[in-house]
Design a protein around this motif. Structure first.
Motif, short mmCIF file in Angstrom:
data_model
loop_
_atom_site.label_atom_id
_atom_site.label_comp_id
_atom_site.label_asym_id
_atom_site.label_seq_id
_atom_site.Cartn_x
_atom_site.Cartn_y
_atom_site.Cartn_z
N VAL A 180 -5.90 7.95 13.01
CA VAL A 180 -5.08 8.94 12.30
C VAL A 180 -4.37 8.32 11.10
N LEU A 181 -4.07 7.03 11.15
CA LEU A 181 -3.51 6.37 9.97
C LEU A 181 -4.54 6.37 8.84
N MET A 182 -5.79 6.09 9.19
CA MET A 182 -6.86 6.09 8.18
C MET A 182 -7.08 7.49 7.63
N THR A 183 -6.95 8.50 8.49
CA THR A 183 -7.10 9.89 8.05
C THR A 183 -5.98 10.29 7.11
N ALA A 184 -4.76 9.86 7.43
CA ALA A 184 -3.58 10.30 6.68
C ALA A 184 -3.54 9.75 5.26
N SER A 185 -4.38 8.75 4.97
CA SER A 185 -4.44 8.22 3.60
C SER A 185 -5.27 9.12 2.70
N LYS A 186 -5.96 10.09 3.28
CA LYS A 186 -6.81 11.01 2.52
C LYS A 186 -5.98 12.22 2.09
N ASN A 187 -6.58 13.11 1.33
CA ASN A 187 -5.89 14.33 0.92
C ASN A 187 -5.84 15.30 2.09
N LEU A 188 -4.67 15.51 2.63
CA LEU A 188 -4.50 16.37 3.79
C LEU A 188 -3.91 17.72 3.39
N PRO A 189 -4.25 18.77 4.10
CA PRO A 189 -3.59 20.05 3.85
C PRO A 189 -2.11 19.97 4.21
N GLN A 190 -1.30 20.81 3.62
CA GLN A 190 0.14 20.78 3.85
C GLN A 190 0.50 21.09 5.29
N ASN A 191 -0.43 21.63 6.04
CA ASN A 191 -0.18 21.94 7.46
C ASN A 191 0.15 20.69 8.26
N VAL A 192 -0.40 19.54 7.87
CA VAL A 192 -0.18 18.30 8.63
C VAL A 192 1.19 17.76 8.26
N LYS A 193 2.10 17.79 9.24
CA LYS A 193 3.51 17.47 8.98
C LYS A 193 3.86 16.01 9.20
N TYR A 194 3.22 15.37 10.16
CA TYR A 194 3.47 13.95 10.34
C TYR A 194 2.37 13.30 11.17
N VAL A 195 2.44 11.96 11.23
CA VAL A 195 1.44 11.15 11.90
C VAL A 195 2.13 10.36 13.02
N LEU A 196 1.46 10.27 14.18
CA LEU A 196 1.98 9.50 15.31
C LEU A 196 0.95 8.43 15.69
N CYS A 197 1.35 7.18 15.55
CA CYS A 197 0.46 6.07 15.89
C CYS A 197 1.05 5.28 17.04
N ASP A 198 0.34 5.25 18.17
CA ASP A 198 0.78 4.51 19.35
C ASP A 198 -0.17 3.32 19.55
N CYS A 199 0.31 2.14 19.37
CA CYS A 199 -0.37 0.85 19.57
C CYS A 199 -1.69 0.73 18.81
N GLY A 200 -1.69 1.19 17.56
CA GLY A 200 -2.88 1.07 16.73
C GLY A 200 -3.02 -0.32 16.13
N PHE A 201 -4.24 -0.70 15.80
CA PHE A 201 -4.48 -2.01 15.18
C PHE A 201 -4.33 -1.90 13.66
N SER A 202 -4.06 -3.04 13.03
CA SER A 202 -3.80 -3.05 11.59
C SER A 202 -5.08 -3.07 10.75
N SER A 203 -6.14 -3.65 11.28
CA SER A 203 -7.43 -3.60 10.58
C SER A 203 -8.56 -3.84 11.56
N GLN A 204 -9.70 -3.26 11.25
CA GLN A 204 -10.87 -3.42 12.09
C GLN A 204 -11.25 -4.90 12.19
N LYS A 205 -11.22 -5.56 11.05
CA LYS A 205 -11.58 -6.98 11.00
C LYS A 205 -10.67 -7.83 11.88
N ASP A 206 -9.38 -7.61 11.77
CA ASP A 206 -8.42 -8.45 12.49
C ASP A 206 -8.49 -8.24 14.00
N ILE A 207 -8.66 -6.99 14.44
CA ILE A 207 -8.69 -6.77 15.90
C ILE A 207 -9.98 -7.33 16.49
N ILE A 208 -11.08 -7.22 15.77
CA ILE A 208 -12.34 -7.77 16.29
C ILE A 208 -12.29 -9.29 16.32
N LYS A 209 -11.75 -9.89 15.28
CA LYS A 209 -11.61 -11.36 15.27
C LYS A 209 -10.69 -11.84 16.39
#
Length: 316
Positions: A180-209
């Motif tokens: 959802v963090l990656m989604t929220a960087s895109k152009n979202l409709p005004q309907n989306v009011k906020y983002v909730l991230c619970d224990c997400g990783f900072s990057s695909q590369k870093d979590i895999i490494k």
């Protein structure tokens, strides 16, 4: 044997080994086998010692959710996959949370308490099953790259179903939080009011490494083969739009939760995401919570934290 005969054989052999190792890395990292439907009395709990004390509560929530009135949803992804979801209604016209499960997970297992939590906030909720997970189609998990596009499809679905005035929250746990963090960087409709991230990783590369190192293997050796496997056999760029870059582009309020004893997605990743986020933001550190256990550890505080966040940002 002449060099012009030997050289092509050597090159072909090296290329074959590179492709073979990339394919094996692809299977181990991204491939998701076909999932068998669960029987009515069959439940899958998150394995691991840190989860055992919470299994009774998780099981209770699962049983409650199966007994609740719900609407089964099936939508088509941008690349033709059928994605599965369940809609639970607390109150007509209430804000709708669209929530996403983690890596190779399932909404019922990963977010068993989500319906209770949403109802406590007077929110309706769609538990959206990520591609290659649970009942959804697909066999390749892409660490949020394609899943973030699926999230946009879920948002479009919610607007069409509930009307142009519907208020939407997008959220998720673990890979779902990063999605959802990656989604929220895109152009979202005004309907989306906020983002909730619970224990997400900072990057695909870093979590895999990080996982490679946990397996006592050299990340600098294996990561390039994993990245190559994603490109050749999965059809995606693993390093596209990492959450740590996405949060810099987010315009809407964003709330973060993370347990400070998380040994899968390290706590510092949440700190990095929070620091980099340029939108109005709030961060709840949950003391003693392992991966995905923030709500189970601090149910009342978790709900109150969101409620206060909504008030501070005049969400509705």
């Amino acid at each position: 044997m002449d060099w012009y005969i030997v050289l092509p054989i050597v090159v072909a052999s090296v290329l074959f080994l590179i492709l073979l190792l990339s394919f094996v890395c692809f299977l181990l990292t991204f491939y998701s086998r076909k999932r068998k439907p669960l029987k009515d009395d069959e439940f899958v709990l998150i394995p691991g010692k840190i989860y055992e004390e919470f299994h009774p509560q998780m099981l209770s929530w699962m049983k409650e959710n199966r007994a609740r009135v719900k609407e089964i949803i099936k939508i088509k992804s941008f690349d033709g996959l059928i994605l599965y979801g369940e809609y639970y209604e607390c109150k007509k016209g209430a804000p709708v949370e669209i929530l996403f499960n983690g890596y190779r997970g399932d909404p019922e297992r990963d977010m068993s308490g989500a319906v209770e939590r949403c109802f406590a906030l007077n929110h309706n909720v769609i538990l959206a099953c990520q591609r290659a997970c649970g009942k959804s189609e697909g066999s390749v998990v892409t660490f949020g790259v394609k899943e973030s596009r699926d999230c946009l499809t879920w948002i479009d679905y919610a607007i069409k179903k509930f009307g142009e005035e519907v208020n939407i929250i997008i959220g998720g746990v673990s890979m779902g939080g990063s999605t959802v963090l990656m989604t929220a960087s895109k152009n979202l409709p005004q309907n989306v009011k906020y983002v909730l991230c619970d224990c997400g990783f900072s990057s695909q590369k870093d979590i895999i490494k990080k996982v490679i190192k946990q397996l006592h293997l050299p990340a600098f050796v294996f990561y390039p083969f994993i990245k190559l496997g994603a490109k050749i056999f999965g059809g995606f760029n693993l390093e596209e739009n990492p959450p740590i870059e996405s949060v810099k582009k987010i315009k809407i309020p964003t709330i973060f939760f993370h347990g400070d004893t998380d040994d899968f997605v390290p706590f510092y990743m949440a700190e990095d995401l929070f620091e980099a986020c340029g939108a109005p933001k709030k961060f709840m550190r949950v003391s003693g919570a392992g991966h995905g256990l923030a709500y189970l550890k601090e149910k009342e505080n978790y709900v109150n934290f969101i409620s206060q966040f909504e008030k501070e940002n005049n969400i509705y």
